[in-house]
Design an enzyme around this catalytic site. Structure first.
Site, PDB file in Angstrom:
ATOM      1  N   ASP A   1      -0.918  -6.049  -0.311  1.00 43.23           N
ATOM      2  CA  ASP A   1      -1.412  -5.434   0.924  1.00 43.23           C
ATOM      3  C   ASP A   1      -2.925  -5.250   0.862  1.00 43.23           C
ATOM      4  OD1 ASP A   1       0.608  -5.058   2.782  1.00 43.23           O
ATOM      5  OD2 ASP A   1       1.287  -3.175   1.912  1.00 43.23           O
TER       6      ASP A   1
ATOM      7  N   LYS B   1      -1.562  -9.331   2.643  1.00 43.66           N
ATOM      8  CA  LYS B   1      -0.864  -8.926   3.870  1.00 43.66           C
ATOM      9  C   LYS B   1      -1.736  -7.987   4.675  1.00 43.66           C
ATOM     10  CE  LYS B   1       2.888  -6.173   3.926  1.00 43.66           C
ATOM     11  NZ  LYS B   1       2.480  -5.087   4.855  1.00 43.66           N
TER      12      LYS B   1
ATOM     13  N   ASP C   1       0.839  -1.204   0.000  1.00 44.20           N
ATOM     14  CA  ASP C   1       0.000   0.000   0.000  1.00 44.20           C
ATOM     15  C   ASP C   1       0.871   1.250   0.000  1.00 44.20           C
ATOM     16  OD1 ASP C   1       0.871  -0.158   2.635  1.00 44.20           O
ATOM     17  OD2 ASP C   1      -1.125  -0.230   3.521  1.00 44.20           O
ATOM     18  N   SER C   2       2.202   1.057   0.042  1.00 47.79           N
ATOM     19  CA  SER C   2       3.147   2.152  -0.183  1.00 47.79           C
ATOM     20  C   SER C   2       3.013   2.715  -1.590  1.00 47.79           C
ATOM     21  CB  SER C   2       4.584   1.682   0.065  1.00 47.79           C
ATOM     22  OG  SER C   2       4.841   0.462  -0.615  1.00 47.79           O
TER      23      SER C   2
ATOM     24  N   GLU D   1      -2.022  -5.670   8.534  1.00 46.16           N
ATOM     25  CA  GLU D   1      -1.344  -5.092   9.688  1.00 46.16           C
ATOM     26  C   GLU D   1      -2.152  -5.338  10.960  1.00 46.16           C
ATOM     27  OE1 GLU D   1      -0.461  -0.979   9.062  1.00 46.16           O
ATOM     28  OE2 GLU D   1       0.545  -1.324   7.147  1.00 46.16           O
TER      29      GLU D   1
ATOM     30  N   GLU E   1       8.542  -4.586  11.014  1.00 47.66           N
ATOM     31  CA  GLU E   1       9.046  -3.307  10.546  1.00 47.66           C
ATOM     32  C   GLU E   1       9.524  -2.422  11.691  1.00 47.66           C
ATOM     33  OE1 GLU E   1       7.814   0.524   7.737  1.00 47.66           O
ATOM     34  OE2 GLU E   1       6.465  -1.189   7.879  1.00 47.66           O
TER      35      GLU E   1
END
Length: 272
Positions: A91, A121, A52-53, A123, A190
């Site tokens: 993501d 992925k 999502d970067s 979080e 991270e």
């Protein structure tokens, strides 16, 4: 000699587990488009993360929060089409799984179904473990993400090192174990202390992929634009530049402009 030198078949979640067991490090980079993904795949990358970067790198946003499921599907579909070898992870963006378990399962299925990626992925830790379990049971492999989780940046109040204090470190370890039990095949760690990342790596069955988490994780991930020197003014401690693409492209464009201006391009050999 590693996996890449002995087997050119598509890398899978099973391959990840085998690489961890063999002590072979896993190399992962981000990509968001067909052309870049094709270069990374041909160069022998083990895994590509459609992060999502993309919100920052591709759209110029200040953080990852604005990007949508539809936008992630667009990028992930392009990357998946390019990859013959690398395991592709997408993501799940902010808002796609936080509201409910059912919504998370639906969005994970949609992402895999419409893109062809190999995994998603997410979080978070114990608070998303039940959703992770549901997604895995639905047949979608999941990567967890702990430590600095950019989707929670407003809660953290910045991008600093996470889990420095004993209480937060204990929670991160508990979160990792919860994700492991829920069925994730990998966990991104991270910006956490190297010693904590090493402990997590020892305590879970899942593969650990570090970014700013030391060298004891099972693998590493970097944003390709950062690692290849495309971005300027961003140089955190964990980042190493492996190329200077910004300089190379700038010089190439300058040369193109010069030759157009002086009429030396196109020449006779480039004309019909």
């Amino acid at each position: 000699m590693g996996y890449l030198t002995t087997d050119k078949k598509k890398i899978t979640t099973k391959t990840f587990a085998e690489m961890k067991a063999a002590g072979e490090k896993i190399a992962q980079m981000t990509a968001y488009d067909f052309t870049t993904a094709g270069i990374l795949d041909a160069a022998g990358i083990d895994s590509i993360l459609v992060g999502d970067s993309a919100s920052n790198v591709m759209a110029g946003n200040e953080d990852t929060l604005p990007i949508t499921v539809d936008q992630m599907i667009y990028h992930a579909r392009a990357v998946a089409r390019a990859c013959k070898h690398a395991l592709v992870v997408c993501d799940m963006p902010f808002g796609s799984y936080q509201a409910s378990r059912e919504e998370g399962i639906r969005n994970a299925i949609r992402i895999v179904k419409e893109t062809g990626v190999d995994a998603v992925k997410m979080e978070g830790g114990q608070e998303i473990a039940d959703t992770v379990r549901g997604i895995v049971q639905a047949g979608v492999p999941v990567v967890g993400h702990l430590g600095l989780t950019p989707q929670s940046i407003h809660v953290f109040g910045g991008y600093g090192l996470r889990a420095k204090e004993e209480a937060e470190a204990a929670k991160l370890l508990a979160d990792a174990k919860a994700l492991d039990e829920a069925g994730v095949f990998a966990i991104t760690l991270e910006k956490v202390p190297a010693s904590l990342a090493a402990e997590v790596t020892r305590c879970v069955r899942a593969v650990t992929i570090g970014i700013g988490a030391g060298n004891a994780t099972d693998g590493q991930v970097l944003v390709y634009a950062d690692a290849l020197g495309m971005t300027k003014g961003f140089k955190p401690k964990f980042l190493r530049h492996f190329a200077d693409v910004n300089r190379c492209m700038t010089e190439g464009v300058e040369e193109y402009v010069r030759t157009v201006k002086d009429s030396s391009f196109p020449g006779v050999e480039e004309s019909y």
